[in-house]
Scaffold this motif. Sequence first.
Motif, mmCIF file in Angstrom:
data_model
loop_
_atom_site.group_PDB
_atom_site.id
_atom_site.type_symbol
_atom_site.label_atom_id
_atom_site.label_comp_id
_atom_site.label_asym_id
_atom_site.label_seq_id
_atom_site.Cartn_x
_atom_site.Cartn_y
_atom_site.Cartn_z
ATOM 1 N N TYR A 68 -3.547 22.751 -6.153
ATOM 2 C CA TYR A 68 -2.939 23.518 -7.257
ATOM 3 C C TYR A 68 -2.659 22.639 -8.474
ATOM 4 O O TYR A 68 -2.765 23.071 -9.597
ATOM 5 C CB TYR A 68 -1.637 24.160 -6.738
ATOM 6 N N ASP A 69 -2.324 21.362 -8.220
ATOM 7 C CA ASP A 69 -1.990 20.439 -9.315
ATOM 8 C C ASP A 69 -3.140 19.500 -9.645
ATOM 9 O O ASP A 69 -2.973 18.558 -10.399
ATOM 10 C CB ASP A 69 -0.781 19.574 -8.917
ATOM 11 N N ILE A 121 0.849 -1.191 0.000
ATOM 12 C CA ILE A 121 0.000 0.000 0.000
ATOM 13 C C ILE A 121 0.883 1.239 0.000
ATOM 14 O O ILE A 121 1.780 1.374 0.825
ATOM 15 C CB ILE A 121 -0.939 -0.011 1.226
ATOM 16 N N ARG A 122 0.604 2.147 -0.954
ATOM 17 C CA ARG A 122 1.471 3.324 -1.072
ATOM 18 C C ARG A 122 1.182 4.317 0.045
ATOM 19 O O ARG A 122 0.065 4.399 0.568
ATOM 20 C CB ARG A 122 1.312 3.960 -2.456
ATOM 21 N N LYS A 123 2.241 5.056 0.371
ATOM 22 C CA LYS A 123 2.107 6.087 1.403
ATOM 23 C C LYS A 123 1.979 7.442 0.728
ATOM 24 O O LYS A 123 2.747 7.767 -0.173
ATOM 25 C CB LYS A 123 3.368 6.106 2.277
ATOM 26 N N ILE A 124 0.981 8.219 1.147
ATOM 27 C CA ILE A 124 0.864 9.583 0.622
ATOM 28 C C ILE A 124 0.553 10.547 1.768
ATOM 29 O O ILE A 124 0.216 10.130 2.873
ATOM 30 C CB ILE A 124 -0.222 9.707 -0.497
ATOM 31 N N LYS A 125 0.635 11.835 1.464
ATOM 32 C CA LYS A 125 0.372 12.841 2.495
ATOM 33 C C LYS A 125 -1.129 12.998 2.753
ATOM 34 O O LYS A 125 -1.947 12.740 1.864
ATOM 35 C CB LYS A 125 0.914 14.198 2.026
ATOM 36 N N GLY A 126 -1.463 13.479 3.932
ATOM 37 C CA GLY A 126 -2.856 13.689 4.304
ATOM 38 C C GLY A 126 -3.616 14.537 3.293
ATOM 39 O O GLY A 126 -4.747 14.223 2.914
ATOM 40 N N ALA A 127 -2.983 15.622 2.823
ATOM 41 C CA ALA A 127 -3.657 16.511 1.861
ATOM 42 C C ALA A 127 -3.983 15.756 0.578
ATOM 43 O O ALA A 127 -5.078 15.911 0.012
ATOM 44 C CB ALA A 127 -2.771 17.719 1.560
ATOM 45 N N ALA A 128 -3.039 14.909 0.146
ATOM 46 C CA ALA A 128 -3.271 14.129 -1.074
ATOM 47 C C ALA A 128 -4.393 13.121 -0.846
ATOM 48 O O ALA A 128 -5.191 12.843 -1.745
ATOM 49 C CB ALA A 128 -1.986 13.424 -1.484
ATOM 50 N N PRO A 143 -1.581 23.504 3.161
ATOM 51 C CA PRO A 143 -1.113 22.281 2.492
ATOM 52 C C PRO A 143 -2.178 21.680 1.568
ATOM 53 O O PRO A 143 -1.844 21.130 0.514
ATOM 54 C CB PRO A 143 -0.826 21.319 3.655
ATOM 55 N N LEU A 144 -3.443 21.813 1.952
ATOM 56 C CA LEU A 144 -4.529 21.271 1.123
ATOM 57 C C LEU A 144 -4.650 22.068 -0.174
ATOM 58 O O LEU A 144 -4.767 21.504 -1.261
ATOM 59 C CB LEU A 144 -5.846 21.315 1.911
ATOM 60 N N TYR A 145 -4.619 23.391 -0.051
ATOM 61 C CA TYR A 145 -4.712 24.226 -1.256
ATOM 62 C C TYR A 145 -3.473 24.083 -2.124
ATOM 63 O O TYR A 145 -3.542 24.203 -3.352
ATOM 64 C CB TYR A 145 -4.996 25.691 -0.877
ATOM 65 N N HIS A 196 -12.562 24.165 -8.092
ATOM 66 C CA HIS A 196 -12.782 24.817 -6.801
ATOM 67 C C HIS A 196 -13.424 26.174 -7.056
ATOM 68 O O HIS A 196 -12.905 26.980 -7.838
ATOM 69 C CB HIS A 196 -11.445 24.995 -6.085
ATOM 70 N N LEU A 197 -14.564 26.425 -6.428
ATOM 71 C CA LEU A 197 -15.212 27.723 -6.569
ATOM 72 C C LEU A 197 -14.843 28.577 -5.359
ATOM 73 O O LEU A 197 -15.123 28.211 -4.218
ATOM 74 C CB LEU A 197 -16.727 27.566 -6.655
ATOM 75 N N LEU A 198 -14.178 29.690 -5.653
ATOM 76 C CA LEU A 198 -13.736 30.582 -4.576
ATOM 77 C C LEU A 198 -14.841 31.580 -4.243
ATOM 78 O O LEU A 198 -15.217 32.404 -5.064
ATOM 79 C CB LEU A 198 -12.479 31.334 -5.006
ATOM 80 N N VAL A 199 -15.370 31.472 -3.037
ATOM 81 C CA VAL A 199 -16.418 32.393 -2.598
ATOM 82 C C VAL A 199 -15.769 33.591 -1.916
ATOM 83 O O VAL A 199 -14.548 33.688 -1.841
ATOM 84 C CB VAL A 199 -17.394 31.692 -1.616
#
Lengths: 164, 562
Positions: free
Chosen positions: B40-41, B3-10, B34-36, B46-49
């Motif tokens: 980005y990629d 099982i691959r390891k990734i970051k929480g945001a990913a 970190p989430l935003y 994403h709708l920016l209010v």
Amino acid sequence: MKHVLAILVEDKPGVLTRVAGLFSRRGFNIDNIAVGETVTPGISRMTVTVECSETIVEQVTKQLHKLVNVVKVSNLSNQPSVMRELMLLKVHAEVGNRSDIQQIVETFRGKVVDVSPDSMIVEVTGNEEKLEAIKLLLEHFGIKEIACTGKVALLRGSKVTRES
Amino acid sequence: MKIRKIKGAAMVLEALREEGVDQVFGFPGGAVLPLYNQLYDSPLKHLLVRHEQAAVHAADGYARVTGKPGVVFATSGPGATNLVTGIATAYMDSVPLVLITGQVASGFIGTDAFQEADITGITLPITKHNYLVKDAAELPETLSEAFYLASTGRCGPVLIDIPKDIFDQEAPFAYSVHCDISGYKPTYVGHMGQISRAVRAIKNAKRPVIFGGGGLIRSGASAELTRFAREAKIPVTLSLMGLGAYPGSEELFLGMPGMHGSVAANYALTESDLIIAMGVRFDDRVTGKLETFACDAKIIHIDIDPAEIGKNINIDIPIVGDVRLVLEAILERMKAPNTEAWLKKIDTWKKQYPLPDGGKMVNGCLKPQAVIRMLSDKFGPGTIVATDVGQHQMWSAQHFSITEPRTFLSSGGLGTMGYGFPAAIGAKVAMPDRKVLCITGDGSFQMNIQELATAAQYNLDVKIAVINNSCLGMVRQWQELFYDKRYSCTTLNVNPDFEKVAEAFGVKGLRAENEDEAAGAINVALETRGPVLINFVVEQEENVFPMVAPNHPIQEIITGGD
């Protein structure tokens, strides 16, 4: 009337707040509450006593069921069950009346668990009535402090309140 | 398999992909950097209010029109607390939402750190469930549970609070869209014994009424309801939340019941001998005084939430389950009652007490009801209407022809002013090919007026009809009727020029003070691609009728005939 609910919950952070919060925001008053482990790891048992009508307790039960961490709710007041509470009483006691206190405690099958020059701590378990009765008798000597657990209860016989 | 390891945001973005989410609504900030950064990629839209409250309402509008959970991102502290009204709105109306909030880093929790707020504590009573994630390894299961909880059973908002360091923490990621939660087992199929009892009661009924609500829309039961009503020849009344579940154009439709319901609906409920309630919760705005509500009626109550059954009113035949499935089962076994005499009686009421249309114009002033009717005619069927809260909301519910489910969005339970415009934005994002109209008031609109910037930025084709009577009309109406016309703090005679405000944001703004101008402005709005605001200046004194005074029997209805 008084209802005693056995609530089995997942042992997750905040679960006590979820249960207690539900009672307060829906306007149901908790008389007392006791929380402890069960035979199943990860599941805790809350015993909650509420004073309310049959209709309200039904609504309480349904609302409790909606909490994701609540696994089972069972109303023990409608079924034969054993209910106990434990009370610690610090009683004013001097050389002259220690044996009187001792006698009362023995009658109620309680224990003296600590003695100091002017006080004793008495431990007694039982149902509400019994605890009320001994409290009344010991008041005569002067009760300095009381600590009480909530009520805990189990169904009589081999039937159990289980999570599934 | 490793099982691959990734970051929480990913993990968050991967989970959204697995759940089929392609659109989120949000506003960035420190704790969600970190989430935003991960976003980005990402192909995720994403709708920016301009205010986090609008992000929740937009996600709510998105969810109401699609039936899929709306997803929101917001930062810790004020970002998260700004969500509260939107979450409570969605909770009261059972709207599926998944809200991801950033939290201060784990080590700072409980220290009153900068932008720290206990958002799981704050939202405890207004979410279906919520989580504070303490380890990235918990994230896959938490995300999967959140989507499952939000969108099954009685839907609702679920919040996941993620500390900043958890977004950066790596952990193994394996995702499953199915999950098993021991304390959560919704009942979908109705109890057969109860269904048989219901079938018998329906067959023997002489004066039956169907009373439907938001549950019909959530379960997608419109086709079944329509068949049921037509085959059994039973009249239908729908709560505000239920509007659209049954075509408003049908002969058997009575309109809304309750405080601003039709006379026919209220009389029918009062004289009924059998109420078939489905996906409703007997709200006080519908029942009026509980002790006098439908005293002669047996009540069948179909609802997915067992706690709703018997909560406000005693039920004779409770059926816990999904309304659509229960209706299917009833339809298979049903024998139609004889309702001929009953329908005749109802028809007399309908003819005798039509909805007041406001009558003729006084001093050339526009009548708000006329504006709503004109909007309904010109926008046509299938338009998605989002309203705010107040008089314009009730006029919209009464006079806009709503013929399809998921086309009428309104904050029914919480009554949130400021809901309509962002909800319309969310609806447009979800259904770019549908006409979307926000009907609002001069009071409500100013509660989320900043979203004009969002509409302009994305050139969202949302039309905004401001029913402008220069006052907080519904409160004013109560002051007029119940507080001796003491208009305390309800006059808004310093309103801005809404059309100029719109223009300043880059949104086309129009003004209409009479019927010709109104018709002209609506035509221009319909011909224009992109957002348009029309400021309809209407008569201030107009009130919403019929009306039942609060906690009065619903048959004591003021029709407002002057």
